[in-house]
Design a protein around this motif. Structure first.
Motif, PDB file in Angstrom:
ATOM      1  N   PHE A   1     -73.524  85.250  32.290  1.00 50.92           N
ATOM      2  CA  PHE A   1     -74.874  85.102  32.808  1.00 50.92           C
ATOM      3  C   PHE A   1     -75.824  85.154  31.542  1.00 50.92           C
ATOM      4  O   PHE A   1     -76.696  84.178  31.323  1.00 50.92           O
ATOM      5  CB  PHE A   1     -75.192  86.156  33.702  1.00 50.92           C
ATOM      6  N   LEU A   2     -75.376  86.038  30.658  1.00 43.78           N
ATOM      7  CA  LEU A   2     -76.417  86.255  29.445  1.00 43.78           C
ATOM      8  C   LEU A   2     -76.275  84.949  28.539  1.00 43.78           C
ATOM      9  O   LEU A   2     -77.313  84.674  27.902  1.00 43.78           O
ATOM     10  CB  LEU A   2     -76.263  87.748  28.738  1.00 43.78           C
ATOM     11  N   LYS A   3     -75.245  84.311  28.538  1.00 45.91           N
ATOM     12  CA  LYS A   3     -74.947  83.450  27.676  1.00 45.91           C
ATOM     13  C   LYS A   3     -75.851  82.232  28.095  1.00 45.91           C
ATOM     14  O   LYS A   3     -76.148  81.701  27.055  1.00 45.91           O
ATOM     15  CB  LYS A   3     -73.509  83.128  27.742  1.00 45.91           C
ATOM     16  N   GLY A   4     -75.914  82.167  29.429  1.00 41.20           N
ATOM     17  CA  GLY A   4     -76.948  81.241  29.868  1.00 41.20           C
ATOM     18  C   GLY A   4     -78.382  81.304  29.409  1.00 41.20           C
ATOM     19  O   GLY A   4     -79.208  80.465  29.627  1.00 41.20           O
ATOM     20  N   LYS A   5     -78.574  82.344  28.996  1.00 40.47           N
ATOM     21  CA  LYS A   5     -80.054  82.828  28.834  1.00 40.47           C
ATOM     22  C   LYS A   5     -80.169  82.714  27.278  1.00 40.47           C
ATOM     23  O   LYS A   5     -81.144  83.595  26.666  1.00 40.47           O
ATOM     24  CB  LYS A   5     -80.426  84.117  29.233  1.00 40.47           C
ATOM     25  N   GLN A   6     -79.179  82.124  26.458  1.00 34.88           N
ATOM     26  CA  GLN A   6     -79.089  82.224  24.986  1.00 34.88           C
ATOM     27  C   GLN A   6     -78.903  83.549  24.220  1.00 34.88           C
ATOM     28  O   GLN A   6     -79.413  83.867  23.150  1.00 34.88           O
ATOM     29  CB  GLN A   6     -80.381  81.601  24.400  1.00 34.88           C
ATOM     30  N   TRP A   7     -78.142  84.521  24.992  1.00 31.54           N
ATOM     31  CA  TRP A   7     -77.871  85.844  24.505  1.00 31.54           C
ATOM     32  C   TRP A   7     -76.609  85.672  23.793  1.00 31.54           C
ATOM     33  O   TRP A   7     -75.747  84.923  24.257  1.00 31.54           O
ATOM     34  CB  TRP A   7     -77.717  87.139  25.422  1.00 31.54           C
ATOM     35  N   GLN A   8     -76.226  86.365  22.846  1.00 36.90           N
ATOM     36  CA  GLN A   8     -74.978  86.405  22.300  1.00 36.90           C
ATOM     37  C   GLN A   8     -74.248  87.652  22.186  1.00 36.90           C
ATOM     38  O   GLN A   8     -74.999  88.639  21.963  1.00 36.90           O
ATOM     39  CB  GLN A   8     -75.120  85.765  20.735  1.00 36.90           C
ATOM     40  N   VAL A   9     -72.956  87.521  22.162  1.00 39.98           N
ATOM     41  CA  VAL A   9     -71.974  89.004  21.871  1.00 39.98           C
ATOM     42  C   VAL A   9     -71.924  89.098  20.282  1.00 39.98           C
ATOM     43  O   VAL A   9     -71.514  88.055  19.582  1.00 39.98           O
ATOM     44  CB  VAL A   9     -70.636  88.815  22.729  1.00 39.98           C
ATOM     45  N   LYS A  10     -72.593  90.244  20.085  1.00 33.15           N
ATOM     46  CA  LYS A  10     -72.538  90.380  18.598  1.00 33.15           C
ATOM     47  C   LYS A  10     -71.240  91.162  18.138  1.00 33.15           C
ATOM     48  O   LYS A  10     -70.770  91.442  17.157  1.00 33.15           O
ATOM     49  CB  LYS A  10     -73.909  90.840  18.208  1.00 33.15           C
ATOM     50  N   ARG A  11     -70.950  92.310  19.085  1.00 35.79           N
ATOM     51  CA  ARG A  11     -69.856  93.150  18.837  1.00 35.79           C
ATOM     52  C   ARG A  11     -69.578  93.770  20.351  1.00 35.79           C
ATOM     53  O   ARG A  11     -70.445  93.772  21.284  1.00 35.79           O
ATOM     54  CB  ARG A  11     -70.335  94.235  17.798  1.00 35.79           C
ATOM     55  N   TYR A  12     -68.470  94.468  20.476  1.00 39.25           N
ATOM     56  CA  TYR A  12     -67.940  95.004  21.392  1.00 39.25           C
ATOM     57  C   TYR A  12     -68.019  96.710  21.356  1.00 39.25           C
ATOM     58  O   TYR A  12     -67.828  97.000  19.952  1.00 39.25           O
ATOM     59  CB  TYR A  12     -66.431  94.927  21.791  1.00 39.25           C
ATOM     60  N   LEU A  13     -68.279  97.391  22.296  1.00 45.52           N
ATOM     61  CA  LEU A  13     -68.379  98.838  22.248  1.00 45.52           C
ATOM     62  C   LEU A  13     -67.219  99.321  22.725  1.00 45.52           C
ATOM     63  O   LEU A  13     -66.843  99.258  23.806  1.00 45.52           O
ATOM     64  CB  LEU A  13     -69.553  99.448  23.161  1.00 45.52           C
ATOM     65  N   TYR A  14     -66.100  99.841  21.799  1.00 46.64           N
ATOM     66  CA  TYR A  14     -65.109 100.852  22.291  1.00 46.64           C
ATOM     67  C   TYR A  14     -65.390 102.114  22.222  1.00 46.64           C
ATOM     68  O   TYR A  14     -66.014 102.701  21.432  1.00 46.64           O
ATOM     69  CB  TYR A  14     -64.026 100.361  21.254  1.00 46.64           C
ATOM     70  N   THR A  15     -64.843 102.924  23.162  1.00 43.73           N
ATOM     71  CA  THR A  15     -65.003 104.389  23.168  1.00 43.73           C
ATOM     72  C   THR A  15     -63.722 105.027  23.395  1.00 43.73           C
ATOM     73  O   THR A  15     -62.845 104.355  23.907  1.00 43.73           O
ATOM     74  CB  THR A  15     -66.045 104.882  24.417  1.00 43.73           C
ATOM     75  N   LYS A  16     -63.777 106.283  23.029  1.00 39.15           N
ATOM     76  CA  LYS A  16     -62.597 107.056  23.212  1.00 39.15           C
ATOM     77  C   LYS A  16     -63.306 108.510  23.474  1.00 39.15           C
ATOM     78  O   LYS A  16     -63.886 109.035  22.897  1.00 39.15           O
ATOM     79  CB  LYS A  16     -61.787 107.170  21.979  1.00 39.15           C
ATOM     80  N   GLU A  17     -62.697 109.019  24.518  1.00 36.89           N
ATOM     81  CA  GLU A  17     -63.139 110.483  25.085  1.00 36.89           C
ATOM     82  C   GLU A  17     -62.356 111.548  23.923  1.00 36.89           C
ATOM     83  O   GLU A  17     -61.041 111.617  24.143  1.00 36.89           O
ATOM     84  CB  GLU A  17     -62.767 110.619  26.448  1.00 36.89           C
ATOM     85  N   LEU A  18     -63.185 112.333  23.441  1.00 41.13           N
ATOM     86  CA  LEU A  18     -62.339 113.523  22.509  1.00 41.13           C
ATOM     87  C   LEU A  18     -62.437 114.671  23.374  1.00 41.13           C
ATOM     88  O   LEU A  18     -63.654 115.030  24.018  1.00 41.13           O
ATOM     89  CB  LEU A  18     -63.077 113.643  21.252  1.00 41.13           C
ATOM     90  N   LYS A  19     -61.210 115.438  23.451  1.00 43.09           N
ATOM     91  CA  LYS A  19     -61.422 116.731  24.060  1.00 43.09           C
ATOM     92  C   LYS A  19     -61.859 117.859  23.088  1.00 43.09           C
ATOM     93  O   LYS A  19     -61.655 118.056  22.296  1.00 43.09           O
ATOM     94  CB  LYS A  19     -60.026 117.076  24.800  1.00 43.09           C
TER      95      LYS A  19
END
Length: 153
Positions: free
Chosen positions: A135-153
């Motif tokens: 959807f956002l691509k159709g509005k000229q938005w771009q993916v610049k990076r992905y957000l990776y997460t890791k839960e730390l205990k």
């Protein structure tokens, strides 16, 4: 005898909830805000979010209307913040929760862009599920990076 089908007006709008009116609308949006915070790993408590909205650190929007022309309800919420970075201002969507996205996604994207422009922002940053990419691509938005997460205990 032929019956004509009644045309039902389906309309959902994006509404900014002013900080001074938050208590009046809180019961309508709290459940979705709680769900959004939970889905994001609870980066803050619901009271922290509410206080941030009241203080103006965050901006609250709701998608409200009807999908059947009869009943009106909340279809979603999103929360933004304006970040002042060393080189520019950036409008960030920090929480977005909703249903029946097709009813409000265009207006929500336009509302976010309008807010960013009115605040003098150079960029918009949205943390969202991968399903938003098309959807956002159709509005000229771009993916610049992905957000990776890791839960730390």
């Amino acid at each position: 005898m032929r019956l004509d089908k009644k045309q039902i007006k389906k309309e959902v709008g994006v509404l900014h909830i002013d900080a001074t009116k938050l208590d009046e609308y809180w019961s309508l949006v709290e459940f979705m805000l709680r769900e959004g915070l939970k889905h994001d790993g609870e980066p803050m408590g619901i009271e922290d979010l509410k206080e941030g909205i009241k203080e103006g650190a965050f901006q609250l929007f709701t998608m409200f209307g009807s999908d059947d022309g009869i009943r009106y309800k909340v279809f979603g919420v999103f929360v933004t913040r304006i970040m002042i970075l060393p080189n520019y201002k950036q409008c960030e969507v920090i929480l977005l929760k909703g249903e029946k996205r097709e009813l409000w996604q265009d207006e929500a994207a336009d509302t976010i862009e309008d807010l960013a422009i009115s605040e003098g922002c150079k960029k918009i940053a949205v943390h969202a599920r991968p399903g938003w990419q098309q959807f956002l691509k159709g509005k000229q938005w771009q993916v610049k990076r992905y957000l990776y997460t890791k839960e730390l205990k």
